[in-house]
Design a protein around this motif. Structure first.
Motif, short mmCIF file in Angstrom:
data_model
loop_
_atom_site.label_atom_id
_atom_site.label_comp_id
_atom_site.label_asym_id
_atom_site.label_seq_id
_atom_site.Cartn_x
_atom_site.Cartn_y
_atom_site.Cartn_z
N PRO A 29 30.53 8.56 66.97
CA PRO A 29 31.74 8.73 66.14
C PRO A 29 31.61 9.85 65.11
CG PRO A 29 31.20 6.41 66.35
CD PRO A 29 30.03 7.17 66.90
N ALA A 30 30.40 9.99 64.54
CA ALA A 30 30.20 11.06 63.55
C ALA A 30 30.36 12.44 64.19
CB ALA A 30 28.82 10.93 62.93
N ALA A 31 29.87 12.60 65.41
CA ALA A 31 30.02 13.88 66.12
C ALA A 31 31.49 14.16 66.41
CB ALA A 31 29.22 13.85 67.41
N VAL A 32 32.20 13.12 66.82
CA VAL A 32 33.64 13.29 67.09
C VAL A 32 34.38 13.66 65.81
CG1 VAL A 32 35.75 12.10 67.80
CG2 VAL A 32 33.62 11.72 69.06
N LEU A 33 34.05 12.99 64.71
CA LEU A 33 34.68 13.29 63.43
C LEU A 33 34.39 14.72 62.97
CD1 LEU A 33 34.25 10.04 61.29
CD2 LEU A 33 36.39 11.15 61.95
N ALA A 34 33.16 15.18 63.22
CA ALA A 34 32.80 16.54 62.82
C ALA A 34 33.72 17.57 63.48
CB ALA A 34 31.35 16.82 63.18
N VAL A 35 34.11 17.32 64.71
CA VAL A 35 35.00 18.23 65.43
C VAL A 35 36.45 18.03 64.97
CG1 VAL A 35 35.90 18.88 67.69
CG2 VAL A 35 33.47 18.36 67.42
N VAL A 36 36.87 16.76 64.87
CA VAL A 36 38.26 16.45 64.50
C VAL A 36 38.58 16.97 63.10
CG1 VAL A 36 39.86 14.57 63.97
CG2 VAL A 36 38.44 14.46 66.03
N LEU A 37 37.63 16.85 62.19
CA LEU A 37 37.85 17.29 60.82
C LEU A 37 37.70 18.80 60.64
CD1 LEU A 37 35.93 14.47 58.87
CD2 LEU A 37 38.39 14.71 59.18
N GLY A 38 37.36 19.49 61.71
CA GLY A 38 37.24 20.94 61.63
C GLY A 38 35.94 21.42 61.04
N LEU A 39 34.95 20.52 60.93
CA LEU A 39 33.66 20.93 60.39
C LEU A 39 32.87 21.76 61.39
CD1 LEU A 39 32.66 17.49 58.80
CD2 LEU A 39 33.68 19.47 57.66
N LEU A 40 33.20 21.62 62.67
CA LEU A 40 32.53 22.37 63.73
C LEU A 40 33.55 22.63 64.83
CD1 LEU A 40 29.57 23.35 64.48
CD2 LEU A 40 29.49 21.34 65.97
N PRO A 41 33.72 23.89 65.25
CA PRO A 41 34.68 24.16 66.33
C PRO A 41 34.26 23.46 67.62
CG PRO A 41 34.02 26.18 65.21
CD PRO A 41 33.11 25.10 64.71
N MET A 42 35.24 23.09 68.43
CA MET A 42 34.95 22.41 69.68
C MET A 42 34.03 23.25 70.56
SD MET A 42 35.23 19.93 71.82
CE MET A 42 36.62 18.89 71.37
N SER A 43 34.25 24.55 70.58
CA SER A 43 33.43 25.43 71.42
C SER A 43 31.97 25.39 70.99
CB SER A 43 33.96 26.87 71.36
OG SER A 43 33.95 27.35 70.02
N ARG A 44 31.73 25.33 69.69
CA ARG A 44 30.36 25.27 69.17
C ARG A 44 29.72 23.92 69.51
NH1 ARG A 44 27.63 26.97 64.35
NH2 ARG A 44 25.46 26.34 64.63
N ALA A 45 30.52 22.85 69.44
CA ALA A 45 29.99 21.52 69.78
C ALA A 45 29.60 21.45 71.25
CB ALA A 45 31.03 20.45 69.45
N VAL A 46 30.47 21.99 72.12
CA VAL A 46 30.16 22.00 73.56
C VAL A 46 28.91 22.83 73.83
CG1 VAL A 46 30.99 22.74 75.82
CG2 VAL A 46 32.55 21.57 74.24
N ALA A 47 28.79 23.97 73.15
CA ALA A 47 27.62 24.83 73.33
C ALA A 47 26.35 24.13 72.88
CB ALA A 47 27.81 26.14 72.56
N GLU A 48 26.44 23.36 71.79
CA GLU A 48 25.28 22.63 71.29
C GLU A 48 24.83 21.58 72.30
OE1 GLU A 48 22.30 21.87 68.52
OE2 GLU A 48 23.84 23.42 68.45
N ILE A 49 25.79 20.86 72.87
CA ILE A 49 25.46 19.85 73.87
C ILE A 49 24.86 20.50 75.11
CG2 ILE A 49 26.47 18.14 75.44
CD1 ILE A 49 28.47 17.49 73.20
N ARG A 50 25.42 21.62 75.52
CA ARG A 50 24.91 22.32 76.69
C ARG A 50 23.49 22.82 76.46
NH1 ARG A 50 28.68 25.77 77.05
NH2 ARG A 50 27.62 27.46 75.95
N ASP A 51 23.22 23.33 75.27
CA ASP A 51 21.87 23.83 74.96
C ASP A 51 20.85 22.69 74.91
OD1 ASP A 51 22.91 26.35 74.82
OD2 ASP A 51 23.03 26.41 72.63
N LEU A 52 21.28 21.52 74.42
CA LEU A 52 20.37 20.38 74.32
C LEU A 52 20.20 19.64 75.64
CD1 LEU A 52 21.35 18.75 70.89
CD2 LEU A 52 19.18 19.83 71.47
N GLY A 53 21.07 19.91 76.61
CA GLY A 53 21.07 19.18 77.87
C GLY A 53 19.71 19.12 78.57
#
Length: 419
Positions: A29-53
């Motif tokens: 939920p905190a990760a979702v909130l970070a994107v919803v609240l505009g603290l991190l762009p969706m593209s950056r969040a997806v890139a972070e997940i892809r890099d950590l994969g």
């Protein structure tokens, strides 16, 4: 501040685990909130997940491999060997456990040392009527400080390995001397700290072994062979261009097929052994940490971290390691690694990355919050009736961390000069 607040909530839940809720309950939920609240762009969040994969994929594979090795009796066999070789001598048992914990951490990662080896050595000491404290604290200290030798020994190593630009063998070669220096400091201080426990009169086992003990002592040849080949595969992976995750997955697949064929585990059991919720926690934590980094922390760290062309000097390495150790004890070593790697930039000097790694791996021995492995160790001992004393943990941390960190960084500096 909102991003920092989300990170604090995630780490608090992960540390306290109220009602034994999984860490992902707060992290996702905190990760979702970070994107919803505009603290991190969706593209950056997806890139972070892809890099950590790939890193998270390796974590799942190595956890499964450790679980299956335990099911094959590797750790029970090791406990029997330790008991026999110690002949009831507490100091000898401590030395053997020290070596076993360092080796288990290096090959199967720190989680195997905490979850699988610790209960075995505590039970072994209890069966021999010897104090279990020295063995238990050796396991937790080495699960952290002995995890710097190979890229596969710790999740923090996997993150740093990708940023370092080093090969698997190149990483191991540079970290070998720091690893040995760390072990030397840990052994000397732990041996001195538990001197009274280790002077306890030896007890020799009496009577014939039970049928259960004889079964336990049978050598799990296949599992040991698979672990040996997997380790060799890790060493050769960079030479043949294969990611370590595929080597770990291959080793796990061999033991999985055997366990399934013998109906010792179900397909659902295999999935559960990969700790999917913990893997999800790591991915979500990466997103939350990226949000914190994007909102000022990276800039602040860049202003205090050493920078500049050429090989870093000893003072620069000590500074990075010290900052990393401090940050690990403030926010946990996994977020600290992610934030510091981001602060070092896209192509950091390998020496600085390795100094960072020494800080986030050795530093957590100062407190419970320093690493998830330490928290898990506390739970493992408490569940088995041996709750650790916070005073002992803190005293040992104060004695070992500064000296081990200084010795290992000096050794790293010498390794960098010699390459």
């Amino acid at each position: 501040m909102a991003a920092v607040g989300l990170l604090v909530v995630v780490l608090t839940v992960a540390t306290l685990r109220p009602w034994r809720l999984p860490e992902a309950v707060a992290a996702v939920p905190a990760a979702v909130l970070a994107v919803v609240l505009g603290l991190l762009p969706m593209s950056r969040a997806v890139a972070e997940i892809r890099d950590l994969g790939p890193t998270v994929g390796f974590l799942a594979a190595i956890l499964l491999l450790g679980h299956l090795a335990d099911a094959e009796g590797v750790f029970r066999w090791l406990g029997a060997r330790l008991a026999g070789a110690s002949a009831g001598n507490p100091a000898r048992l401590f030395g053997l456990v020290f070596v076993a914990a360092a080796g288990t951490t290096a090959v199967l990662s720190l989680d195997a040392t905490v979850v699988l080896l610790t209960p075995v050595v505590v039970a072994t000491a209890t069966r021999l009527r010897l104090p279990a404290r020295p063995q238990a604290y050796a396991c937790v200290h080495l699960s952290n400080s002995a995890s710097s030798i190979l890229p596969v020994s710790n999740l923090t190593n996997l993150l740093a390995f990708g940023a370092s630009g080093l090969s698997f063998l190149g990483f191991a070669a540079l970290m070998a001397l720091p690893w040995l220096a760390t072990l030397a400091v840990e052994y000397l201080i732990l041996r001195r700290f538990f001197a009274d426990d280790l002077r306890t009169p030896a007890h020799r086992a009496t009577g014939r072994p039970t049928a259960e003990q004889e079964a336990v002592e049978r050598t799990p040849r296949l599992a040991l062979a698979v672990l040996g080949l997997t380790l060799a595969g890790f060493g050769a992976s960079s030479l043949v261009g294969v990611e370590p995750v595929w080597i770990a997955a291959a080793g796990a697949a061999v033991l999985s097929l055997r366990a399934l064929a013998r109906r010792e585990i179900t397909p659902l059991g295999l999935v559960t052994a990969t700790a999917p919720l913990f893997c999800l926690f790591v991915l979500a934590l990466g997103v939350v940490v990226a949000a914190v980094s994007a909102n000022g922390l990276t800039t602040a760290l860049r202003s205090i971290l050493p920078a500049g062309p050429g090989e870093p000097g000893l003072l620069a390495l000590l500074a990075v390691a010290g900052i990393a150790a401090l940050l690990a004890n403030l926010v946990n070593n996994l977020p600290a690694t992610l934030v510091l790697l981001d602060a070092l930039g896209p192509a950091p000097n390998p020496g600085l990355v390795l100094a960072l790694l020494l800080g986030v791996n050795i530093g957590p021995n100062l407190s419970y919050i320093g690493s998830l492995a330490t928290l898990l160790w506390r739970q493992v001992l408490t569940d088995r009736g041996h709750p650790p004393a916070l005073r002992d943990l803190l005293r040992l941390g104060v004695l070992t961390v500064p000296l081990a960190l200084a010795a290992s960084v000096v050794a790293l500096w010498l390794s960098l000069l010699a390459r």
